[in-house]
Scaffold this active site. Structure first.
Site, short mmCIF file in Angstrom:
data_model
loop_
_atom_site.label_atom_id
_atom_site.label_comp_id
_atom_site.label_asym_id
_atom_site.label_seq_id
_atom_site.Cartn_x
_atom_site.Cartn_y
_atom_site.Cartn_z
N CYS A 93 0.79 -1.19 0.04
CA CYS A 93 -0.08 0.13 0.05
C CYS A 93 1.01 1.23 0.16
O CYS A 93 1.75 1.57 -1.07
CB CYS A 93 -1.00 0.00 1.21
N HIS A 106 -3.43 -5.21 0.32
CA HIS A 106 -3.14 -5.66 1.69
C HIS A 106 -2.78 -7.01 1.84
O HIS A 106 -3.73 -7.63 2.46
CB HIS A 106 -4.07 -4.98 2.79
N GLU A 111 -1.13 -8.82 3.82
CA GLU A 111 -1.00 -9.29 5.30
C GLU A 111 -2.35 -9.69 5.91
O GLU A 111 -2.34 -10.37 6.49
CB GLU A 111 -0.55 -8.16 5.90
#
Lengths: 240, 244
Positions: A110, A209, A211
């Site tokens: 990001c 994202h 993660e």
């Protein structure tokens, strides 16, 4: 030993336990878990622009999500929607430039992809709704925008993602000009979603994202590249 | 000369910031700033993964403040006021033992000093007010213990043993801040060398068999007195100048 993966971190007033609005350095634990699951050892890197000394202990670097990048760093006037933290920009750029020089594996997430872009001489859109006319990259507070990305055949990201191209975005800025990086992924609206530097061992930026789902395709690839670097450099405990 | 790399143990906890409410790896910036002011480079060591290999990359480590250490470690019943974090305990007790085995320079702050005692076979008093009959180790009278300012910590004197390494650092007496409700009962392999004169609560421990292993019960990171951090980074620099 496991590859050590540094994760850049926020500085924000935080509230937990008995504490209220105490200036703290943090990252969402998703990042730590994603690195741990991939076989790396996560350490957090609070901003510090004095030098890039800490890189000697790292085998890989994650540039985490966070606030906007200071538009002055890519030569633009600041739009009203831009919110940046000078301390974090300065600390991360020192680290990132040294990491690129050392050809350390870097994954930008990001804001991290945007920082990679700025370090590569590129520029950002400061507020995407003004450019795209929609808010689908940041639908609302705490809500991820869901997209199907299109990846360039033969690129690193295409190889990693395979047939599952669903991504989760939350951002209001985006890459306008990728500088010396190659755009290898885009959303349906054409917005760059992935950038790479094919000339380096592992430099990958994603606008979404990974993660959030602890995506082992991406974090696994970073840790693998970090481990390969340890072997090539003959890194042993004694060297540290 | 490169800066010594100093690990800071950290929380993994539910945190609110901005519009977010999520599980984060985190630590107050006061610790980071103290390490940087003392000439080190701080990195946070997260507690989720209890391996100790990360120590090989560090020149020194700070065990930071936080919640209570579980009395399970010294086979005691839990006091009703004891609040534990089993994941952080497991990770830090293992890291502490490994750091001491490797003779890595170690600084323990508040909970970190308590981890020193417990990791080396010692034990804690679980709730000091039961023992000493007052609350002066938690907050100054009339202040809000939930506010974030340094003045909200209790303040008291510490008297230092003249035959200790801590004495070289602090001299005979100093005034400290304080925010804890547990305290060292049995210091394990460590030696108590500083006390609160009012109630004999242990305030400083050191390990005679290690190059630098110092524990303090107060919070130097929230003051301008950074002698503990400077001592740590100096000890860590000795390791850091060994050529690669």
């Amino acid at each position: 030993m496991r590859p050590i993966i540094g994760i850049t971190s926020y500085v924000v007033p935080a509230t937990w336990g008995v504490w209220r609005d105490l200036p703290s350095t943090l990252v969402p634990h998703d990042y730590v878990e994603a690195v741990t699951l991939a076989g790396g050892r996560a350490v957090l890197l609070p901003p510090d622009d004095r030098d890039a000394d800490v890189l000697r202990a790292l085998d890989g670097l994650v540039l985490a999500g966070g606030p906007d990048v200071d538009p002055a760093l890519y030569g633009a006037a600041c739009a009203p929607e831009s919110e940046f933290v000078i301390e974090r920009d300065a600390g991360e750029l020192v680290l990132l430039r040294a990491a690129l020089d050392a050809d350390l594996p870097v994954l930008g997430v990001c804001r991290g992809m945007q920082l990679l872009t700025v370090a590569a001489g590129g520029t950002l859109h400061q507020h995407l709704p003004d450019v795209l006319g929609h808010e689908r990259h940041r639908p609302g507070p705490g809500v991820y925008g869901e997209h199907e990305a299109v990846f360039t055949a033969g690129s690193r990201i295409a190889g990693l993602m395979g047939t599952d191209r669903a991504i989760h975005c939350f951002h209001h800025q985006g890459v306008a000009d990728a500088g010396s990086l190659t755009v290898t992924g885009r959303a349906e609206d054409g917005l760059p979603e992935a950038v790479e530097d094919p000339a380096r061992r592992f430099v990958l930026g994603v606008q979404w994202h990974p993660e959030y789902r602890r995506d082992q395709r991406l974090f696994g690839a970073l840790v693998d590249a970090a481990r390969t670097g340890m072997k090539e450099n003959g890194t042993t405990c004694a060297d540290r | 000369m490169r800066r010594p790399l100093i690990g800071l143990t950290s929380y993994a906890t539910e945190v609110q910031y901005g519009r977010n409410d999520l599980m984060a790896a985190m630590l107050p910036m006061t610790y980071v700033r103290a390490v940087h002011a003392a000439g080190g480079r701080a990195v946070l060591i997260t507690p989720d993964e209890p391996g100790t290999d990360v120590l090989e990359a560090l020149d020194g480590i700070v065990f930071t403040g936080g919640g209570d250490v579980s009395p399970d470690a010294w086979n005691a019943e839990h006091h009703p006021a004891t609040e534990v974090d089993a994941v952080r305990d497991a990770a830090e007790l293992m890291l502490m033992r490994a750091a001491l085995d490797a003779d890595l320079p170690v600084l323990g702050i508040c909970r970190g000093m308590q981890v020193m005692a417990v990791a080396t076979g010692g034990s804690l008093h679980q709730h000091l007010p039961d023992l000493v009959g007052h609350e002066r180790h938690r907050a100054a009278a009339g202040t809000d213990p939930l506010a974030a300012g340094a003045s909200d910590y209790g303040r008291h004197d510490v008297v230092v043993d003249e035959n200790s390494r801590a004495h070289e650092l602090f001299g005979r007496t100093l005034v400290v801040n304080s925010f804890h409700h547990q305290a060292v009962a049995d210091p394990g392999e460590f030696v108590p060398v500083g006390w609160c004169p009012d109630d004999r609560v242990v305030e400083i421990v050191e390990h005679p068999g290690r190059s630098f292993a110092l524990g303090v019960q107060w919070h130097p990171e929230r003051t301008t007195d950074l002698r503990t951090f400077t001592a740590l980074t100096e000890a860590a620099s000795v390791g850091a100048i060994i050529p690669a």
